[in-house]
Every structure is written in C-alpha cells, then in structure tokens.
Design a protein around this motif. Structure first.
Motif, PDB file in Angstrom:
ATOM      1  N   ASP A 157      27.298 -16.066  27.431  1.00 29.01           N
ATOM      2  CA  ASP A 157      26.242 -15.752  25.470  1.00 29.01           C
ATOM      3  C   ASP A 157      25.663 -17.122  25.282  1.00 29.01           C
ATOM      4  OD1 ASP A 157      25.786 -13.247  26.794  1.00 29.01           O
ATOM      5  OD2 ASP A 157      26.280 -12.168  25.333  1.00 29.01           O
ATOM      6  N   ASP A 174      16.562 -10.300  21.976  1.00 30.83           N
ATOM      7  CA  ASP A 174      17.273 -11.403  23.474  1.00 30.83           C
ATOM      8  C   ASP A 174      16.849 -11.391  24.883  1.00 30.83           C
ATOM      9  OD1 ASP A 174      19.685 -10.342  24.821  1.00 30.83           O
ATOM     10  OD2 ASP A 174      20.501  -8.358  23.607  1.00 30.83           O
ATOM     11  N   ILE A 193      20.813 -16.270  25.201  1.00 27.51           N
ATOM     12  CA  ILE A 193      20.273 -16.097  26.441  1.00 27.51           C
ATOM     13  C   ILE A 193      21.703 -16.642  27.559  1.00 27.51           C
ATOM     14  CG2 ILE A 193      17.968 -17.451  26.333  1.00 27.51           C
ATOM     15  CD1 ILE A 193      19.736 -19.953  27.284  1.00 27.51           C
ATOM     16  N   HIS A 194      21.720 -15.847  28.110  1.00 22.74           N
ATOM     17  CA  HIS A 194      22.717 -15.518  29.117  1.00 22.74           C
ATOM     18  C   HIS A 194      22.077 -16.951  30.862  1.00 22.74           C
ATOM     19  CE1 HIS A 194      26.930 -13.562  30.517  1.00 22.74           C
ATOM     20  NE2 HIS A 194      26.160 -14.271  31.624  1.00 22.74           N
ATOM     21  N   ARG A 231      24.355 -11.937  16.241  1.00 18.66           N
ATOM     22  CA  ARG A 231      22.933 -11.960  17.264  1.00 18.66           C
ATOM     23  C   ARG A 231      21.546 -11.259  16.542  1.00 18.66           C
ATOM     24  NH1 ARG A 231      26.770  -8.715  20.222  1.00 18.66           N
ATOM     25  NH2 ARG A 231      27.943 -10.482  22.285  1.00 18.66           N
ATOM     26  N   ARG A 254      18.797 -12.370  27.275  1.00 23.59           N
ATOM     27  CA  ARG A 254      19.858 -12.112  28.260  1.00 23.59           C
ATOM     28  C   ARG A 254      20.169 -11.492  29.639  1.00 23.59           C
ATOM     29  NH1 ARG A 254      24.857  -9.610  24.196  1.00 23.59           N
ATOM     30  NH2 ARG A 254      23.101  -9.040  23.427  1.00 23.59           N
TER      31      ARG A 254
END
Length: 693
Positions: free
Chosen positions: A321, A234, A347-348, A229, A236
């Motif tokens: 993820d 981020d 990403i999610h 990460r 997500r």
C-alpha cells in the motif's frame, strides 16, 4: 616555507622555483571608467568580467551588459569567481569588445577548491580540477596535508589568497578519493559542484523516523495506518501499474486506464504523496529545497531526498500500500480532457513494469511477456491507443518533439567506460511521457483558475534575433521557414522538424533550433510553455526528485482539505517564489554537472580508441575547425590545420569550409570518415582527423 608561485616544469623534491612577478600596479582612476563585476577565467589564462547590473535602479543598454575582456597580464592575482573592480582601457575605434585591467579584488568568490594533490618532502600543492583556476595551484604546508597522497582527489580550503606574486595557500580538509579509486573522478566532480550524496545527520534522523522501517537490514515497512487512510479515496482494488527503467528505484508515478461505455478513456495518474512524509520547514524539507532536484550521473544518483523515502516508503513498489495524490481524467477520442478530478488516494500497485518489456509486447508481440502479464495486457493496449491520441493532439497544436539521441554509457567495476551507445526511446517511454504531460497540464490549469499560490513551468517564446539567425541557418539547407519571426508559432518549428526528419542534417537542425530557444524555468506566474504549445503547465509528477512538484503537492492537499486562509495565502506566495528561484538555479547547476560527467566519460572512452576510424556527421562549424558527431553521440573536433590537402577558407554565413585549390567543401550535415587522433580527459577534448578514402 614560502609559498610563492613556482614553475610547474620544475616540481622536484626541493624548494619550488619562483616566478618573477612584478608588483601589481594600481590604476589611476582619473578620467577612467570603472565597473564592478564577477571574473570568469579561461583555461588559457585570460578572463572575462560580467558587469554587475541592477536594472531597477539604473537601466542599462545592451552594450553595457557586454563582458569585459581581461588579458592574463592584467588579472593582477584575481581568481575565478572573484568580485572585482575593473578599470576600462581606452577602446579602439573599430573594436566591438571592451577590455580592462583588474584594479581591485572586492571580495573573493571561492573558499575551497577541488583538485589533485601532489607532494614533495617538505611541501605539497593542489592542482585545481576546474580549468577556470588556470595556473592557480594551491600551496599546502606539510602540516596541512591531512594524510593525502600524490594523485588523491582532495578539497583544499584557501587560508591565504594570492597577492604580490605569491600563490594561494591552503589546507586540505577532505580526501574525496584515493588515487586510482573506482569512481573517484565522478566523486571529485560532484564535490566540485558542491553537491553531496550523503545527508546531514538531522535529515537522516528525520527520514528514519517517518519511513516506518521495522528492520533496517530487511527494509520491512510498517503498514499504512487507519488514520493515514482517512480522507483518501481507496484505489487498492483498481488495476494500477508502474512503468519505469529497469534500474529505477524511486518509482514516483503509477497509472491506470479504463475504456468507458461512452467510448471515452478514464486515465488515472497516481503520484507518490511525498509531502505526507516531508513536513514543511522540517530538516528534510529544507534540505530538499536546498538541493532542488535529484541529479543522475551515469551510474549513480545524488538524491533530493534520503533513500529511506525515495527508494522506500514513497516509492510506488508493487504489492504494498502506498499513499498517493491522484488525477483522474476523462479523455475523449480527440484527446480533450472533458472532466477531471484531483484527490488524495491510496493505491496497491499490481506490477512493476519496465519500458523494454512493455515495448516488446507492443512492438514485437512478445508472446512470453504477453502470457506473463495477461492480466494487464488489455490495459496496456488501451494505454497505447490513448497515448497515440494525445500525441496526435500535441502534434496538431505544434508541440515541439525534439527526437535527440541520448547517450547510454556503461562503466565496468573500475569505473571505466566500456560502451557508449544511444539510449532507446521506445513506445512505452512515449506512453508514460504523454500521460505525465497531460496530467501536468490538467493540474496547472485547474489551480490557475483557482488563483492559488503555485509553481508553474514556463518556457518563453524565443527572441526574434535568435529565430532570424535560425531562419538564415536553415536556408543553407534549402529550407524556407514560414511565419513571422517576431511572433513565431511553435507549429512552424514543429513542421520544420518533420521536414528534416530522416535527413543527414536532421540532428544538426534539431540542435541549432534547440539552441535558439530560451531555457524553461519555474515561476509563480503562469506564462505558458512555448515548446509544448500550451498556456498552462507545471511539474506535478515527480515529487521524489523535484522540489517544485513537492511544494505544489502540499498546496493542493491544503486546498483539498479545506482551503487556504489569507494569511496562509501570503505565506505560500512567498514560499513559491523562493522555491521557483532556487529550483531553477538548482536545475541549471545539475544539468551542467550531468553534461560534465558525460563529457568526461565520453572522452575517457575515446582515449581507448586512439587511431580507430568511425563514420560521423559534421555537427558544428567554427573558424578553427568543425565538429563531427558519431552515431553514439560522441563529438570531436577536426582542426582546420589538420586539413593538409588544401588551404581552407571559413565561410561563416554558409557554415562551411571550402578549399582554395580543390573547391572541396566541408559543411553542416556532411557525412565524413574520421580517425581519432587525441583524447584529453582532463580538458574533455577529443580531436579527430579526416580519414582520406
């Protein structure tokens, strides 16, 4: 056992009947011009040699580039693909073509052949599937059968080449599929093109090591680590979705959208970070470079990367993820990208959407789907609004939008085609297309101005003579094409496509225009994309299935992480040159195979419809007949000799046949009713006859 050429009509459980062949005669080179080149044989027995050209050492004119015709009697045992020495025959004064005799086979171009095995008690032979190997059955001793049975698709390795009237001799090294096996015909074609669905063991081992699979049977993956990460934005908590075909498993692009307070749009295109898992110069990387692209063949895929990556850790599946490379673009109401950012991300995905569902929401106001996806429905409406703006901008600059019908072929469990329909290109497909186009354009321009080593997608302007021919062609439909053909602007062609839209000859004009274009390719120079009407363009959005996308991801990340040294710059320039060349070749090879498989299944489909009648449109004219395309994209030939109501003259410049007595005309774009008279699956040939009303 002798292996001389035998009579195919007398294949019996005995010794073969040998053909009498004169020993080859050597050509005296005194005062005779000789040329080296590659032989391409035709299924009717003759061939052409493409001359070897090295313009750097010896510039040649157009006449010297012309292929040399070789009559069947003058092939002297040469096989398709052989590198040969040709002695030119004296040329007739009025002849525009050149003819020759093969004097010497310098090197053989083929080491193995894919074909159908046939056996007798004491010998066997392989009949090549590739019709370029006309009348070149390969003799196989019983000891070299490798348990093959009659009708099996096999690979035969050539151990002795034809000479002095003897046929080639070989040994079977692989049984591709058994007689009658479902999908065996496609497997054989894949092998004929020297492609493989499986990967070498070292590639599979590397894929397994990096794919983080905990339990193979459950395909459970280890989570993204804290270390992975680092250095990533981020995303997500951002609403991100994928939109793909229902059958797609390699999801390599995801999108997000916002409407900003200033009225602009914030479009995010998030692409799987494949280069994180495919190490430069590793086993997977070398195999991906060799393959160049994934190949899609009706009901199966030849992937560029192992499924553990393409369908697993790299696929942007929902509720997990995933590592990505993102392009964030602020776009105004005219479609102009006013600012952008390119960065590594995580990403999610919230939803794995399919084209039909999104299209039903937008086109049909499908209440059940809108309710099901109420959390993203507003975003989908915003996406449509932005896609419309981007499409309008492309239209204004003259981007060519060929709206061809594509075939969608359905096979049953036995591999038999049961339906051939046109694939729908609906609004959701267009949304994703517009978003990927603008992302590719933005990335290309960004790194062009950075003067970084890169791989661009190039589409050159069409040649003047091809545009002159096209201009003459459309004049036959009463269309006057404007503009200077020496420096044609894509907007002229774009306007012409709009003019013919909805006409019976629309698809014909689209096809002829496309054939007038040069083929797009990959290159390290940013020389523009004529068809899209842009100066800067690359392929960035599909690193799972295209190597150029993968290598530029690697470069982009290196620049993001701190830049490239002079030494590394030189190294990457060499690598991008290699990738551009190999990927362009791999793409052409893949397209040929895709077309061949489609022709195979279309012909097989029509073989079950002999005697049936259909409506179609005349799509091509030749001196031996005209082609008719059916609404489902299947095309067949109406041979001129089958027109028995009159004697028809071929008027080449007017693209038509005209009856001498009746003055009846068959021309491009005419609607006709035909009956299917023949479908030869081996030769991929479909014959129609006109059904008189």
């Amino acid at each position: 056992m002798s292996k001389k050429i035998f009579d195919k009509k007398k294949r019996e459980d005995t010794k073969p009947e040998f053909m009498k062949v004169d020993k080859r005669k050597k050509v005296s080179h005194a005062n005779i011009e000789t040329i080296k080149g590659i032989l391409s044989k035709h299924k009717k027995g003759f061939g052409f040699v493409t001359p070897e050209v090295n313009e750097e050492e010896n510039p040649v004119d157009e006449k010297e580039r012309q292929d040399i015709f070789i009559a069947g009697k003058n092939l002297n045992g040469a096989m398709n693909g052989d590198y040969v020495l040709v002695a030119l025959l004296p040329k007739d004064r009025d002849s525009k073509s050149r003819e020759g005799i093969i004097d010497k086979i310098i090197t053989h171009g083929v080491k193995e052949i894919v074909g159908t095995f046939e056996k007798n008690k004491r010998f066997g032979f392989v009949v090549p599937d590739d019709k370029h190997f006309y009348n070149e059955d390969v003799f196989v001793k019983k000891s070299d059968w490798k348990n093959a049975e009659t009708g099996d698709k096999v690979v035969v390795q050539i151990i002795k080449y034809p000479e002095e009237g003897n046929s080639a001799e070989g040994k079977i090294t692989e049984v591709i599929s058994r007689f009658g096996e479902a999908g065996g015909d496609i497997k054989a074609l894949i092998r004929q093109y020297n492609l493989f669905q499986t990967f070498p063991s070292r590639v599979n081992a590397e894929a397994k090591a990096v794919s983080k699979v905990k339990e193979q049977k459950d395909a459970e993956f280890e989570p993204i680590t804290d270390e992975e990460r680092k250095g990533r934005v981020d995303l997500r908590n951002k609403t991100i979705i994928t939109i793909d075909g229902a059958d797609a498993k390699d999801l390599d692009d995801a999108i997000s959208i916002e409407k900003l307070e200033n009225g602009n749009y914030l479009l995010g295109v998030h692409i799987a970070d494949v280069s994180h898992y495919v190490t430069e110069d590793g086993a997977m990387d070398k195999e991906a470079l060799k393959r160049g692209t994934s190949v899609y063949l009706v009901d199966q895929v030849i992937p560029m990367l192992p499924k553990a990556l393409s369908n697993g850790i790299c696929s942007l599946n929902p509720d997990v993820d995933r590592l990505t490379l993102s392009v964030s673009m602020e776009i105004d109401s005219t479609g102009e990208v006013v600012s952008h950012d390119i960065f590594k991300s995580i990403i999610h995905s919230a939803h794995r959407m399919v084209y039909d569902d999104v299209s039903d929401m937008l086109e049909k106001n499908a209440v059940d789907l809108i309710s099901k996806y109420d959390d993203i429905y507003k975003d989908i409406l915003t996406m449509k609004s932005l896609a419309d703006i981007l499409h309008k901008k492309r239209d204004l600059r003259g981007s060519l939008d060929f709206d061809f019908d594509e075939a969608y072929i359905t096979l049953d469990d036995a591999g038999i085609p049961v339906t051939v329909e046109t694939a729908e290109r609906r609004i959701a497909n267009r949304i994703i297309e517009e978003f990927m186009l603008i992302a590719n354009e933005t990335v290309a321009e960004h790194f062009f101005w950075m003067e970084a080593p890169f791989v661009y997608r190039v589409h050159e302007k069409p040649a003047t003579d091809r545009i002159d021919e096209f201009k003459s062609f459309v004049r036959g439909f009463g269309i006057v094409m404007k503009g200077n053909t020496e420096n044609i602007h894509p907007r002229v062609l774009s306007d012409l496509l709009k003019e013919v839209k909805g006409q019976s000859y629309e698809n014909v004009v689209n096809t002829v225009m496309l054939r007038s274009m040069k083929k797009a390719f990959y290159d390290v120079s940013c020389d523009g994309h004529f068809g899209l009407g842009v100066k800067y363009y690359c392929h960035f959005t599909s690193p799972i299935r295209r190597y150029p996308d993968l290598i530029i991801h690697r470069i982009i990340k290196e620049i993001i992480d701190g830049g490239i040294s002079d030494k590394r710059n030189k190294q990457l320039r060499k690598k991008t040159e290699t990738a551009s060349e190999l990927s362009s070749k791999a793409e052409r090879h893949a397209q040929e195979l895709e077309r061949e498989v489609e022709k195979l299944k279309k012909t097989e489909y029509m073989s079950y419809h002999i005697g049936e009648c259909f409506e179609g449109v005349i799509s091509g004219i030749t001196n031996y007949g005209f082609y008719v395309e059916l609404p489902n994209t299947i095309e067949g030939l109406v041979r001129v000799e089958s027109l028995n109501d009159d004697y028809y003259d071929f008027e080449q410049t007017k693209y038509r046949f005209i009856g001498q007595r009746t003055n009846k005309i068959y021309t491009l774009g005419d609607k006709v009713r035909i009956r299917v008279s023949r479908a030869n699956v081996d030769d991929r040939e479909i014959d129609f006859v006109i059904e008189e009303e």
